[in-house]
Design a protein around this motif. Sequence first.
Motif, mmCIF file in Angstrom:
data_model
loop_
_atom_site.group_PDB
_atom_site.id
_atom_site.type_symbol
_atom_site.label_atom_id
_atom_site.label_comp_id
_atom_site.label_asym_id
_atom_site.label_seq_id
_atom_site.Cartn_x
_atom_site.Cartn_y
_atom_site.Cartn_z
ATOM 1 N N ASN A 97 78.126 -7.949 31.822
ATOM 2 C CA ASN A 97 78.044 -9.259 32.475
ATOM 3 C C ASN A 97 79.591 -9.713 32.278
ATOM 4 O O ASN A 97 79.629 -10.967 31.195
ATOM 5 N N GLU A 98 80.466 -9.368 32.736
ATOM 6 C CA GLU A 98 81.913 -9.828 32.441
ATOM 7 C C GLU A 98 82.301 -11.337 32.671
ATOM 8 O O GLU A 98 81.388 -11.952 33.661
ATOM 9 N N ILE A 99 83.104 -11.823 31.840
ATOM 10 C CA ILE A 99 83.186 -13.311 32.139
ATOM 11 C C ILE A 99 83.965 -13.566 33.381
ATOM 12 O O ILE A 99 83.746 -14.525 33.874
ATOM 13 N N PHE A 148 76.091 -1.540 32.854
ATOM 14 C CA PHE A 148 76.215 -2.895 33.301
ATOM 15 C C PHE A 148 77.011 -3.930 32.111
ATOM 16 O O PHE A 148 76.331 -3.858 30.863
ATOM 17 N N MET A 152 85.222 -16.401 24.622
ATOM 18 C CA MET A 152 85.036 -17.316 25.577
ATOM 19 C C MET A 152 85.470 -18.636 25.387
ATOM 20 O O MET A 152 85.055 -19.256 24.091
ATOM 21 N N PHE A 155 80.782 -14.252 23.331
ATOM 22 C CA PHE A 155 79.863 -14.322 24.434
ATOM 23 C C PHE A 155 79.480 -12.799 24.593
ATOM 24 O O PHE A 155 80.118 -12.041 24.692
ATOM 25 N N MET A 205 70.158 -4.610 30.012
ATOM 26 C CA MET A 205 70.852 -3.562 30.953
ATOM 27 C C MET A 205 71.892 -2.721 30.053
ATOM 28 O O MET A 205 72.716 -3.284 29.431
ATOM 29 N N PHE A 217 73.626 -7.786 29.974
ATOM 30 C CA PHE A 217 72.493 -8.625 30.648
ATOM 31 C C PHE A 217 71.293 -8.579 30.096
ATOM 32 O O PHE A 217 70.995 -7.408 29.630
ATOM 33 N N GLN A 218 70.682 -9.840 29.585
ATOM 34 C CA GLN A 218 69.471 -9.865 29.065
ATOM 35 C C GLN A 218 68.522 -9.882 29.793
ATOM 36 O O GLN A 218 68.521 -10.547 30.717
ATOM 37 N N ARG A 237 80.897 -5.947 37.292
ATOM 38 C CA ARG A 237 79.646 -6.415 36.285
ATOM 39 C C ARG A 237 78.785 -5.097 36.460
ATOM 40 O O ARG A 237 77.817 -5.107 35.634
ATOM 41 N N GLU A 238 78.795 -4.129 37.474
ATOM 42 C CA GLU A 238 77.837 -2.943 37.460
ATOM 43 C C GLU A 238 78.676 -1.802 38.062
ATOM 44 O O GLU A 238 79.476 -2.014 38.899
ATOM 45 N N CYS A 244 83.840 -20.944 32.644
ATOM 46 C CA CYS A 244 84.017 -19.922 31.373
ATOM 47 C C CYS A 244 85.412 -19.339 31.363
ATOM 48 O O CYS A 244 85.726 -18.779 32.733
#
Lengths: 556, 556
Positions: free
Chosen positions: A160-162, A158, A28, A106, A124, A110-111, A172-173, A37
């Motif tokens: 968490n795409e930039i 899941f 990223m 990056f 996730m 998802f944390q 993202r899901e 970003c």
Amino acid sequence: MLEIECPSVTPEAVLKASGHVDKFTDLMVKDDKTGTCFRADHLLRDYCNDKLEKDHLTISAEQASELKNVLALLEDLSCQELGLKIKEYGITAPHTKNPLSDPYPFNLMFQTSIGPSGQSPGYMRPETAQGIFVNFRDLYYYNGKKLPFAAAQVGQAFRNEISPRQGPLRVREFTLAEIEHFVDPENKSHPKFSNVAELEFLMFPREAQLSGQSAKKICLGEAVAKGTINNETLGYFIGRVYLFLTKIGIDKNRLRFRQHLANEMAHYAADCWDAEIEASYGWIECVGIADRSAYDLQAHSEKSGVALVAEEKFAEPKEVEQLVITPVKKDLGIAFKGDHKKVVESLEAMKEQEAMAMKATLESKGEVEFYVCTLGKNVTIKKNMVSISKERTKVHQRVFTPSVIEPSFGIGRIMYCLSEHSFSTRPGKAGDEQLGLLSFSPLVAPMKCMVFPLVQNQQFEEGAKVISESLTSIRISHKIDMTGTSIGKRYARSDELGVPFAITVDSDTSVTIRERDSKDQVRVSLKEAASVLSSVAEGKMTWQDVWASFPHHSSE
Amino acid sequence: MLEIECPSVTPEAVLKASGHVDKFTDLMVKDDKTGTCFRADHLLRDYCNDKLEKDHLTISAEQASELKNVLALLEDLSCQELGLKIKEYGITAPHTKNPLSDPYPFNLMFQTSIGPSGQSPGYMRPETAQGIFVNFRDLYYYNGKKLPFAAAQVGQAFRNEISPRQGPLRVREFTLAEIEHFVDPENKSHPKFSNVAELEFLMFPREAQLSGQSAKKICLGEAVAKGTINNETLGYFIGRVYLFLTKIGIDKNRLRFRQHLANEMAHYAADCWDAEIEASYGWIECVGIADRSAYDLQAHSEKSGVALVAEEKFAEPKEVEQLVITPVKKDLGIAFKGDHKKVVESLEAMKEQEAMAMKATLESKGEVEFYVCTLGKNVTIKKNMVSISKERTKVHQRVFTPSVIEPSFGIGRIMYCLSEHSFSTRPGKAGDEQLGLLSFSPLVAPMKCMVFPLVQNQQFEEGAKVISESLTSIRISHKIDMTGTSIGKRYARSDELGVPFAITVDSDTSVTIRERDSKDQVRVSLKEAASVLSSVAEGKMTWQDVWASFPHHSSE
């Protein structure tokens, strides 16, 4: 195939073992002023494509070839190399034109935090596969300890795409459907391969890609025989994926199986093919079919200290030289009490080299420090607690880590491509209008049937309700449209929604059933309507059968 | 019913509007030394129960009555009151006996961060309902703007429980199935209520609970007529939940519908009933059926500025005094360009009081600051941009926020109770052994049939494969067991797993079909076996029909 449902929230240890915590990253860059970003590789790719397209008259042949080279190597560039290229080309942030930060990894997971203490990180799940691997021991037991077998899971993944983009293609899901087929690495034949061996379809092997050829029709049996596809089981699943996709309605001329290049594949993978479907965004990777060898089970085995292995019983015992580790459970029990089972498992899981080193230390010093990963600490093993030797013994079985062959389906992507392949337009009655038509086959159409009273009157509406109740009782999805809209408009509306059939109630005793694609109509008694509809919706009869069995009226 | 699938990762704004960010908490205390967390109310409850049970001989009647009172009020105690009671009773941490911290609210949602910026907090959804509410406008449109209608969602919900316990009953991730039925608050009748009105089953109304009576059989129609159940639609869903649970195999004598007490219900709820099933952990709340009035749609409407309303068209226009807000789209477009649509929507969503205040300010000062929540900022509205008035006009429709009636199913809890209600033991042949029996009805049994070659020989194994292929082609779940285990042991094993039928291949031409609960057997030709099995597994025939149609052999 065993079906399993694992949780989405996953403890860190599992995704540490699988490599996701350390390596599931994209590079990223940030806009230095606004903090927005971007994916570093996307910016470099867009720059190269733009330059090649817009400035092709002004750049030299050398520059052009350099840009093409960057595009080809894009996926292989390290963080530092990407950063240098971005600097060299003077790439700035889109829109603002501000300078960019150096690229940095990056993590796409998802944390979150599990439990109230704040001490247990979790993520996730980025794929559904890991839940199957960590449950391998139970699944193998449920299958009566027999190989090969497969476990499957359908569920949310899941990431968490930039930068999510392209409608449902990068989100993202999303829903993943993954099969993990466990197989003896020494025998990857498949008993049902002959069922698919004669299929011929578009394949795009590694060599064809590297030599600039295009995908071509190849017979599946030949591809496996020649070694283009690594083994029969991998070939079997490629064939089944082809049958599945074409059966639901994907155009076989816009479907190809592309083999991964060496640089795309993980180092442990034996072979990997993507089912790619052509749509308006280009060729879209919709299903991955990979032979991941024994990597995943071994990784979890090593980190957890729990052996994830299968056994092959020999018909006749064989004599071999073998490492024998015999923990002395009584002494270990006295020394480690409640923890002794974990110590025993860790001792038994030692590889030859580690075990022989322990043997040597025990003999010279009488004790040794031993790290038990399931306890997260060192324990002291004394000479009396374990015996280690190499013995010529008769063995009755072979113990090995199974290979896993994984077809992984991106359900949203498949549905998107199916919608594009199913959509067309045709002229309406007015001549100058084009009407939308979504030709979902009855098999996949979410709604099988519309029920229309021809006009708003009590008698037709009663008939429609009777038919709706019959359809509900035999579980055929449908909808009544009681609005006074003209029947032509209601047909056009349901064609556009992909509903394959309509039942129009236009008399006391009989109805019209209309098929969407041909617009042809048959007359069926009110009593029979629901059962005829169910036969044709569930594939027990074709529309041609129905046409031949009832009075009919062609739209032509 | 419309089905919908919403994401699990939910932006903070949605759960702020629903109240979950501020109020979805449990009160927690920490062990002062180890940091271990406990639910404050659980510790107090355990203390009171323990005291009442173990010390009942030594405590005074007054003390006992005080403890009982605390138990009754447990759910109503504030954070401070809980803390005082814990101090007063000198309750310490379990096991360590260390002192406890003061109670503080712990939010039960798993928190995460959406996107790479770290600036967008999100949460894993604690229920599936909110996804339906925020999509109400589209769902209403898909339903042709007609009320009543319902949307349903089946999916994972996530709650970061302080102390998960009781097997699958209190877990951090679980499957919820929720129906949101939207209805006109002025007309909560249900056209199909008469289908369920005559059902009689165990109900436990508020008054019965408060007066110390127990649950009793009440006729659903009477409960609605007398106002015990608030309205017909709520009653209809209670009846349908009863039919569903008993049909899948829940014992109707261990199922009751308990009405919420006033202190259990949210202030906005009109009425709420829980389907409770008795199992070894006591009465377990498995389905909640609530009339949540217009609360949810109004909450999202207020926070988002998007009107979530329905319209009722009048047959004849009515004359009323009405607030008329007319945004001047041209002037707003010039002033706010791309944002103007959001400004228009926010202006139109103003309530009477706010609108009249704006009118006054515009008249006195010519402009006014106006907060547009969908933009997250104030904009300046000038006099020319909107006209606001109260006019006697003819109105053609009524605009209102629908009420929502919500049946919410905890799938894991239902499955747990079903397993308990289905399990029994019976003597084996040996006499002194008890064999497990899981009497899942064919409707719910995950595996409908076992296929057994009587003994290991090629001919029977071939027959078993033929039957297995037929069963696969008609989608009947089954498993072949080719092991040499005795047929009696294989039957016992499949009884314990809840498989309702077994087909034993014991000849070239015919097979034995055995029913699990009666252990009775019929002989059917090999050719017919799969279709007979499918009829009885899918409920088209009963076992009695099969018994009467084929040569048979009773186990007695």
